[in-house]
Design a protein around this motif. Structure first.
Motif, PDB file in Angstrom:
ATOM      1  N   TYR A 168      -0.115  -1.159   6.705  1.00  0.00           N
ATOM      2  CA  TYR A 168       0.771  -2.076   6.005  1.00  0.00           C
ATOM      3  C   TYR A 168       0.187  -3.492   6.068  1.00  0.00           C
ATOM      4  N   LEU A 225       7.148  -5.622   5.094  1.00  0.00           N
ATOM      5  CA  LEU A 225       5.913  -4.838   5.182  1.00  0.00           C
ATOM      6  C   LEU A 225       5.683  -4.125   3.865  1.00  0.00           C
ATOM      7  N   LEU A 277       3.336  -1.224   2.147  1.00  0.00           N
ATOM      8  CA  LEU A 277       2.393  -0.150   2.419  1.00  0.00           C
ATOM      9  C   LEU A 277       1.129  -0.340   1.583  1.00  0.00           C
ATOM     10  N   ILE A 323      -0.624  -4.166   9.857  1.00  0.00           N
ATOM     11  CA  ILE A 323       0.062  -3.323  10.827  1.00  0.00           C
ATOM     12  C   ILE A 323      -0.188  -1.854  10.495  1.00  0.00           C
TER      13      ILE A 323
END
Lengths: 113, 115
Positions: free
Chosen positions: B36, B44, B46, B93
């Protein structure tokens, strides 16, 4: 695809009060929902999840409610503490956690002492 | 709970260089990991799904040649930002799920700053 959003971008509560954070989703095929807490500069931290075959799930001081009819879920935090201050995200998927998650915009919760 | 570790936590690089970010599942095997990106005060988004032993699946609008993903083992996925530019500066992330398909665990994130 998924469209997951939050009603309120910010929420300010007094310490000890209960907090309710809301989230709406658009994909009726969504079957798995998670609430995450994210503190500044850190990755999301799992709080609680719920599958579509349930409408309520309780954890320690937290409760998630799911209303599939109106595609809405909420996170309730009991006796909110200053340490609960963070951004809270809901996320949804249509294949369990091994399937990709779509995140909502996030709600900043501020707990005033 | 299961632990997902990202490295580095912060990196500053010069424009035009490449940066590799590692995501490891420390105590479980993850056949699928997700990457992410998160811009300040945003959610966030993807970027791609990383599948062990096969090519990653990229989301629409994400350049696969710019964001190279390798998932060579059941415990490691890497994201390489190639020819980085200042607009690539972001918080990256990763997440991984346990084989039992329960909750997804997130790494602590990597703050990339391209100067």
């Amino acid at each position: 695809g998924e469209n997951v959003g939050l009603h309120l971008p910010t929420l300010s509560v007094q310490e000890g009060d209960n907090s309710i954070i809301n989230c709406a989703y658009s994909n009726s095929a969504s079957d798995y929902f998670i609430w995450y807490k994210q503190e500044s500069g850190k990755g999301p931290q799992f709080i609680i999840d719920i599958r579509s075959n349930m409408d309520k799930r309780q954890g320690q001081r937290v409760t998630v409610l799911l209303n599939k009819t109106v595609k809405h879920l909420s996170l309730q935090i009991a006796a909110t503490q200053p340490g609960d201050s963070a951004v809270y995200f809901c996320a949804a998927s249509s294949g369990g956690s091994n399937y990709k998650l779509t995140f909502g915009k996030g709600t900043l919760l501020t707990v005033n002492p | 709970g299961a632990v997902v570790s990202q490295h580095p936590s912060r990196v500053i690089c010069k424009s035009g260089t490449s940066v590799k970010i590692e995501c490891r599942s420390l105590d479980f095997q993850a056949t699928t990991m997700f990457w992410y990106r998160q811009f300040p005060k945003q959610s966030l988004m993807l970027m791609a799904t990383s599948n062990e032993g096969s090519k990653a699946t990229y989301e629409q609008g994400v350049e696969k040649d710019k964001f190279l993903i390798n998932h060579a083992s059941l415990t490691l996925s890497t994201l390489t930002v190639t020819s980085a530019h200042p607009e690539d500066s972001s918080f990256y992330i990763c997440s991984a799920s346990t084989p039992l398909n329960t909750e997804a665990f997130f790494g602590q994130g990597t703050r990339l700053t391209v100067v």
